[in-house]
Design a protein around this motif. Structure first.
Motif, PDB file in Angstrom:
ATOM      1  N   LEU C  89      37.646  42.082  34.556  1.00  0.00           N
ATOM      2  CA  LEU C  89      38.192  41.005  35.383  1.00  0.00           C
ATOM      3  C   LEU C  89      38.064  41.315  36.868  1.00  0.00           C
ATOM      4  O   LEU C  89      37.786  40.435  37.679  1.00  0.00           O
ATOM      5  N   ALA C  90      38.280  42.582  37.229  1.00  0.00           N
ATOM      6  CA  ALA C  90      38.342  42.943  38.648  1.00  0.00           C
ATOM      7  C   ALA C  90      36.951  43.025  39.281  1.00  0.00           C
ATOM      8  O   ALA C  90      36.776  42.686  40.450  1.00  0.00           O
ATOM      9  N   LEU C 110      41.200  39.869  50.111  1.00  0.00           N
ATOM     10  CA  LEU C 110      41.617  41.137  49.509  1.00  0.00           C
ATOM     11  C   LEU C 110      43.134  41.273  49.550  1.00  0.00           C
ATOM     12  O   LEU C 110      43.759  41.676  48.570  1.00  0.00           O
ATOM     13  N   ALA C 113      44.709  39.236  46.938  1.00  0.00           N
ATOM     14  CA  ALA C 113      44.516  39.749  45.583  1.00  0.00           C
ATOM     15  C   ALA C 113      45.528  40.832  45.230  1.00  0.00           C
ATOM     16  O   ALA C 113      45.752  41.104  44.059  1.00  0.00           O
ATOM     17  N   VAL C 115      48.707  40.963  46.797  1.00  0.00           N
ATOM     18  CA  VAL C 115      50.050  40.597  47.257  1.00  0.00           C
ATOM     19  C   VAL C 115      51.138  40.866  46.209  1.00  0.00           C
ATOM     20  O   VAL C 115      52.178  41.430  46.518  1.00  0.00           O
ATOM     21  N   PRO C 116      50.921  40.485  44.930  1.00  0.00           N
ATOM     22  CA  PRO C 116      51.998  40.696  43.958  1.00  0.00           C
ATOM     23  C   PRO C 116      52.347  42.166  43.741  1.00  0.00           C
ATOM     24  O   PRO C 116      53.359  42.477  43.129  1.00  0.00           O
ATOM     25  N   PHE C 117      51.499  43.073  44.243  1.00  0.00           N
ATOM     26  CA  PHE C 117      51.860  44.487  44.270  1.00  0.00           C
ATOM     27  C   PHE C 117      53.249  44.675  44.850  1.00  0.00           C
ATOM     28  O   PHE C 117      53.964  45.595  44.500  1.00  0.00           O
ATOM     29  N   THR C 164      47.307  44.495  32.242  1.00  0.00           N
ATOM     30  CA  THR C 164      46.040  44.022  32.800  1.00  0.00           C
ATOM     31  C   THR C 164      46.269  43.370  34.162  1.00  0.00           C
ATOM     32  O   THR C 164      45.476  43.540  35.086  1.00  0.00           O
ATOM     33  N   HIS C 165      47.369  42.657  34.275  1.00  0.00           N
ATOM     34  CA  HIS C 165      47.708  42.028  35.551  1.00  0.00           C
ATOM     35  C   HIS C 165      47.800  43.076  36.661  1.00  0.00           C
ATOM     36  O   HIS C 165      47.159  42.969  37.704  1.00  0.00           O
ATOM     37  N   THR C 168      44.334  44.947  37.209  1.00  0.00           N
ATOM     38  CA  THR C 168      43.301  44.114  37.813  1.00  0.00           C
ATOM     39  C   THR C 168      43.448  44.140  39.336  1.00  0.00           C
ATOM     40  O   THR C 168      42.461  44.256  40.066  1.00  0.00           O
ATOM     41  N   MET C 169      44.686  44.072  39.787  1.00  0.00           N
ATOM     42  CA  MET C 169      44.915  44.148  41.232  1.00  0.00           C
ATOM     43  C   MET C 169      44.455  45.494  41.782  1.00  0.00           C
ATOM     44  O   MET C 169      43.737  45.574  42.778  1.00  0.00           O
TER      45      MET C 169
END
Lengths: 350, 256, 286
Positions: C89-90, C110, C113, C115-117, C164-165, C168-169
C-alpha cells in the motif's frame, strides 16, 4: 570523565526522586470500581491525605504488582474474597481491629468467616458482591432460551455471544452447568470443562475483560454475555432498558470482594480508617454504583443511601433467592489453578 | 491523463484509509449521547469539557510532557556525544560500538520494558516516572545517535580541526562549532524522541505506578467504561500534537 | 614519533570518554536487563515466589504446548501479512508523492500521509474498533449503500487492519525517503536510451530503492511482532498473539520467568528475520 560523573549524578538523582514521595499518601491496590471521586474524595477531604489507586483485574495481577514492589509500598488491598486465605498465607495482609468494623450490619452470607478469619485473627472484610452469570439483551433473546446454561455450548446457541475473560468464574460457571459444584472441581473434571469451553468459544465472537464485555453487549455487538451479571447491566439500564440478566437453572457463581490492610503498611491506622470509610453506608452506596461496575454492597445499611431505581437494578429484594442459587467462586489449589490457567490459555488461543 | 487519474484515485483512496479512524474518532467525540457509535445523535461539547475537567488526565498529560522532554534531552546528549566520538575516527572498535549503540532499535519495546522491570525489581528500585524516563532514554538514544552520526560529515570535521588549531578547547569546539553546525539534526532528533516518548505505551505501563503518562491513563480510561470521553481525549491530543508540529514546521521554514 | 603516539593515545581516550555515557547507559539499562531476562527465563515460578531452578522447563513448556505454539504462529502470520500489505500500500503512495507530484506539493502530501501519527497510539486502535464494530461507521455506510455488512470487529482481520494502517504511514515515510534520494537524471538517462517506464522501474528504481524498502519492512516486522496494544484492543480475545501471551504470564500468573522465556522466543524470531533480511540484501543478483 566529567560526563560520566554527571551521568552518575543523574542516576543518583532519579533514585532520590523516587524515594521522596512517601509523606501523607495512602496507597491502595484495587479493582476498577474504587476509583470514583464519589468514593475517594470524601475520605481525602476528611483526613487531608491523598489516596493513590492502582487498578488491577484478577488476583494473579495483584500478586504480580505486589512482588514488583518494595515492602511498605502498599497500605490497602482489595481482593476476591476467596483469595484472602492465599494472600494471608503469603504474609501480605495484617490483622484488622474487628471491634471497629460494622460486622453486625453485613449481609450474613458476607461475613464469610472461613475465608476471613485465620487462626483466630480477622484479616479482611467483605465489601461488595455479585454474580457471574448470564447478561442478555431482552430485545433479541428471551429469558427462556437462556434458562438452560448448556444451550450456550450446544450447536444451536440462542444468540450471538461474548465471554468474560476471567478464568475463575467462567470455568466455575461451566462446572455448574455440567453439574459439578464449584467447591468440588478437581483436575479430573477439567477435560469436560475444557470441551464445553471450546464449544462456547466456537459460539462466541469475542472474549474480553470488564469494559470490552460491557462494550460488546451495550453496542449490540452481541446479545448474550457469558460470565456477565448485574455488574455489567445495572449501570447501563438507564440508557439501555433492554439489558437484563438472569441465573440459569443450573445456578451461577457468586463473587465477593474483600478489603484488608497490608501487614507491612507504614500507616496502618490510616489504612484501617480507609477500610472503615469503604464499609460505611455512604462508602458502600458509592461503591455499589461505581462507574466501572455496579454490584450489591456487603453492608445492608447502604440501602438507606440508595435510590429505589438503583436498588431495583441490583435486585435488592431478590437477594435471598439469588444467594441460594449461586455457588461461591472455585478455590483451586496451586496445581489446579495452574491447570485451569493452561485450559484458559488454550481457550483464548482456540 | 489516464496516469493522472490513476494517481489521483489511488491517493484519494489511501488518504481516505489513513484518515478514516481519525475522522470517526473526532466526529463521535462530539456525540450527544453515551455511546461513540452511530447514529450521531447531535453535537455536544460535553465530553471535551469532561476531559479538560479530569484532573487525572491533565496530570498525566503534564507527566507525559515532563518524561518526554527530560528523556529526550538526555537521549540527544548521549547520542550526540557518541556520534561525535565515532566521527573523530579515533574511536577504537568504532564499528562494534556503533552496532552496540543501535542494537535497542531492533528490540521490541515489550522486551525492553520487561527486562527493565525485572532488573528494577532485583535492584529494589521502586517504579515511578523516573524509571519510565530511563526506559525512554534506552529506546531513544540509538535514534539520536543515528541521526547525529549521519549529520556529522567532513565539513564539520574540518571546521572542528580549524577551531582546534586556533587553540579552542574540546568542550568549546563541541559547543561552539559542532553543535551549531548540526543544529537541525539535533532538533530533529530531539523532536522525534519527544514524539516517541509522548506516545509510548508498554514501557510506561510496565515501569510506572501511581503517576502515569498519558497513554497509560488513556488505557485505564478505555477500561473504565465505554463513552465518547476517550474520543475527546484522542481528538484533543491530536490537535495538541498537530499544533506543535505545525509550529516547528513554521519555525524551521522561517529559518530557511 | 613518540609524541604523535601519545597524541593518538590522548585522542583515543578522548573519543572513548565521549562515547562512554551512551555506552554505559546502553550497557546498564539495555544489555544488563537482557541478561537478567535470559537468567530469569531459566528460573521457575512457585507458590513461594521465584525460584532459581536453572531449568529449561519454561522453554519446554512453550515447545510442547500447542496453545503457545499457536500464539507464536498467529503472531508470525499476522506480522508477515501486515508487512507485505503495508509495503504494497505504501510503495505506490510514496512513489506518487516522490515522483509524480509537482515538487511544491510534496511536503504537504507527505505531512498529510503521516498526520494520524499524532493521535495517541492507544487511541488509534480504539478508533478502529469504533469503525469496524458491528454497528460501527463502516457497516453504517455499507448499509446505506445497500451492500452486505461485514463482521470485522474482534477478529484477526481487525488486528491486521489496525496494524496495516499504522505501518502504511510509517512505510510511506521511509520509502519516500529512499525514493527521493535517487537522482532523477538516472531515470532521464534511461529514458533517453529508450527504456520504457516499466523497464526503468524494474531495472533502475526498484533495485536502487530496495535497501531502504527492506529496512522499512524489517522495522515493520520487528515493531509489529512485539506489539501488545493492537491485538489486545482489536483482536477480541481471538487468535492470541505472542505479546498477549507474555502479558498474560505477568498479569494473570505473576510468572516473570515464563514471560522472560517467551520474550526470548520473540527476540529470536526478530533476530531470524534480521538475518534473513541481511542475507537477502547481500545477494548481488537481487
Amino acid at each position: 570523565m566529567k560526563t560520566t560523573t554527571r551521568l552518575l549524578a543523574v542516576l543518583a538523582g532519579t533514585t532520590l526522586l523516587t524515594q521522596a514521595a512517601a509523606a501523607q499518601e495512602l496507597n491502595a491496590l484495587v479493582w476498577c470500581d474504587h476509583t470514583d471521586d464519589a468514593l475517594i474524595k470524601p475520605f481525602e477531604d476528611k483526613f487531608g491525605v491523598k489516596v493513590n489507586l492502582k487498578e488491577y483485574e484478577g488476583t494473579g495481577a495483584a500478586l504480580s504488582l505486589i512482588e514488583q514492589s518494595q515492602p511498605g509500598d502498599w497500605d490497602v488491598l482489595v481482593v476476591d474474597g476467596i483469595d484472602v486465605p492465599r494472600v494471608v498465607s503469603a504474609g501480605i495482609l495484617g490483622p484488622l481491629p474487628v471491634g471497629d468494623l460494622p460486622y453486625d450490619s453485613l449481609f450474613p452470607e458476607m461475613v464469610m468467616e472461613e475465608n476471613h478469619v485465620i487462626d483466630g485473627q480477622t484479616y479482611a472484610i467483605s465489601e461488595k458482591f455479585g454474580y457471574n452469570t448470564v447478561s442478555f439483551n431482552s430485545a433479541a433473546v428471551s429469558a427462556e432460551d437462556l434458562s438452560d446454561m448448556t444451550a450456550l455450548w450446544s450447536d444451536n446457541a440462542p444468540g450471538s455471544m461474548a465471554v468474560y475473560d476471567y478464568y475463575v468464574p467462567v470455568m466455575g460457571m461451566v462446572a455448574m452447568g455440567l453439574g459439578i459444584p464449584t467447591a468440588d472441581i478437581t483436575l479430573d473434571d477439567l477435560p469436560a470443562i475444557e470441551a464445553a469451553l471450546m464449544k462456547l468459544k466456537d459460539n462466541a465472537s469475542s472474549v474480553g475483560e470488564v469494559v470490552s464485555s460491557q462494550t460488546a453487549i451495550a453496542t449490540g455487538e452481541v446479545d448474550i454475555l457469558f460470565g456477565g451479571g448485574e455488574w455489567v447491566t445495572a449501570g447501563l439500564t438507564g440508557d439501555l432498558p433492554d439489558l437484563d440478566w438472569l441465573i440459569p437453572e443450573q445456578g451461577a457463581v457468586r463473587w465477593s470482594q474483600s478489603i484488608g490492610v497490608f501487614a507491612d503498611s507504614k500507616q496502618p491506622d490510616l489504612a484501617v480508617e480507609f477500610v472503615k470509610h469503604v464499609l460505611s453506608p455512604q462508602g458502600q452506596a458509592a461503591l455499589a454504583t461505581s462507574s466501572c461496575y455496579w454490584a450489591m454492597p456487603a453492608n445492608r445499611m447502604a440501602g438507606a443511601m440508595m435510590t429505589d431505581e438503583q436498588k431495583a437494578a441490583l435486585r435488592w429484594d431478590q437477594q435471598v433467592d439469588y444467594l441460594n442459587k449461586a455457588d461461591l467462586y472455585p478455590t483451586p489449589d496451586a496445581d489446579l489453578d495452574a491447570a485451569m490457567q493452561d485450559v484458559w490459555t488454550r481457550f483464548l488461543a482456540h | 491523463m489516464m496516469r493522472f487519474a490513476a494517481c489521483a484515485t489511488y491517493m484519494a483512496l489511501l488518504y481516505g484509509f489513513i484518515f478514516l479512524p481519525v475522522g470517526v474518532l473526532a466526529l463521535f467525540s462530539f456525540q450527544d449521547g453515551r455511546f461513540p457509535i452511530p447514529p450521531f445523535q447531535g453535537f455536544s461539547l460535553r465530553w471535551h469539557a469532561e476531559v479538560l475537567g479530569d484532573a487525572d488526565l491533565i496530570a498525566a498529560l503534564l507527566n507525559s510532557l515532563m518524561v518526554a522532554f527530560a528523556s529526550s534531552a538526555m537521549a540527544v546528549t548521549l547520542g550526540f556525544l557518541a556520534a561525535r566520538a565515532v566521527a573523530t575516527g579515533r574511536l577504537p572498535r568504532a564499528k562494534a560500538i556503533s552496532a552496540a549503540l543501535t542494537a535497542p532499535l531492533s528490540v521490541s519495546y515489550l522486551v525492553i520494558g520487561l527486562g527493565l522491570l525485572a532488573s528494577f525489581n532485583l535492584m529494589g528500585q521502586s517504579l515511578s516516572l523516573a524509571t519510565v524516563a530511563v526506559g525512554h532514554i534506552v529506546i531513544n538514544t540509538p535514534l539520536c545517535f543515528a541521526i547525529c552520526a549521519a549529520a556529522i560529515g567532513p565539513a564539520q570535521q574540518s571546521a572542528e580541526r580549524a577551531a582546534r588549531d586556533l587553540g579552542a578547547s574540546e568542550l568549546r569546539v563541541m559547543w561552539l562549532v559542532t553543535a551549531p553546525m548540526i543544529l537541525p539534526a539535533l532538533l530533529a532528533a530531539f523532536l522525534l524522541s519527544v514524539t516517541f516518548s509522548w506516545d509510548e505505551f508498554i514501557i510506561a505501563f510496565l515501569l510506572s505506578r501511581f503517576d502515569v503518562t498519558l497513554p497509560v491513563e488513556i488505557w485505564s480510561l478505555l477500561r473504565s467504561g465505554l463513552n465518547p470521553k476517550t474520543n475527546a481525549v484522542g481528538s484533543l491530543v491530536f490537535m495538541l500534537s498537530a499544533i506543535a508540529v505545525l509550529g516547528v514546521e513554521l519555525a524551521t521554514m522561517r529559518r530557511k | 614519533m613518540s609524541k604523535t603516539l601519545t597524541i593518538e593515545g590522548r585522542d583515543r581516550r578522548r573519543a572513548l570518554a565521549l562515547a562512554a555515557p551512551a555506552l554505559l547507559w546502553t550497557l546498564v539499562f539495555f544489555a544488563l536487563p537482557f541478561g537478567v531476562m535470559a537468567v530469569l527465563s531459566l528460573w521457575q515460578r512457585t507458590d513461594q515466589g521465584l525460584e532459581a531452578a536453572w531449568t529449561l522447563a519454561n522453554y519446554a513448556k512453550f515447545a510442547s504446548s500447542p496453545a503457545y505454539l499457536q500464539a507464536a504462529l498467529n503472531s508470525l502470520e499476522i506480522t508477515v501479512v501486515v508487512t507485505v500489505l503495508s509495503v504494497a500500500l505504501a510503495y505506490p503512495l510514496a512513489w506518487i508523492i516522490a515522483v509524480e507530484l509537482p515538487a511544491k506539493y510534496r511536503r504537504l502530501a507527505l505531512a498529510l500521509a503521516v498526520v494520524p501519527f499524532w493521535t495517541s497510539y492507544v487511541v488509534r486502535s480504539y478508533a478502529w474498533s469504533l469503525v469496524l464494530a458491528k454497528r460501527g461507521v463502516l457497516n453504517g455506510w455499507l448499509g446505506d449503500l445497500g451492500l452486505p455488512l461485514m463482521d470485522l470487529a474482534n477478529s484477526r482481520a481487525a488486528t491486521v487492519i489496525g496494524f496495516t494502517h499504522f505501518f502504511t504511514m510509517l512505510l510511506t515515510l521511509t520509502i519516500y525517503a529512499s525514493l527521493v534520494q535517487l537522482p532523477p537524471n538516472l531515470r532521464r538517462a534511461a529514458a533517453d536510451l529508450g527504456a520504457g517506464p516499466v523497464q526503468i522501474f524494474r531495472f533502475i528504481v526498484w533495485p536502487l530503492a530496495l535497501p531502504g524498502v527492506m529496512v522499512g519492512a524489517f522495522l515493520t516486522f520487528a515493531l509489529c511482532i512485539g506489539d501488545y496494544v493492537t491485538p489486545q484492543i482489536l483482536g477480541g480475545g481471538n487468535d492470541l498473539a505472542l505479546p498477549q501471551l507474555v502479558m498474560l504470564q505477568i498479569g494473570r500468573r505473576a510468572d516473570l520467568p515464563m514471560a522472560a522465556a517467551l520474550s526470548i522466543v520473540l527476540m529470536a524470531a526478530v533476530t531470524l528475520a534480521y538475518i534473513a533480511m541481511a542475507r537477502w540484501m547481500k545477494e548481488p543478483s537481487k
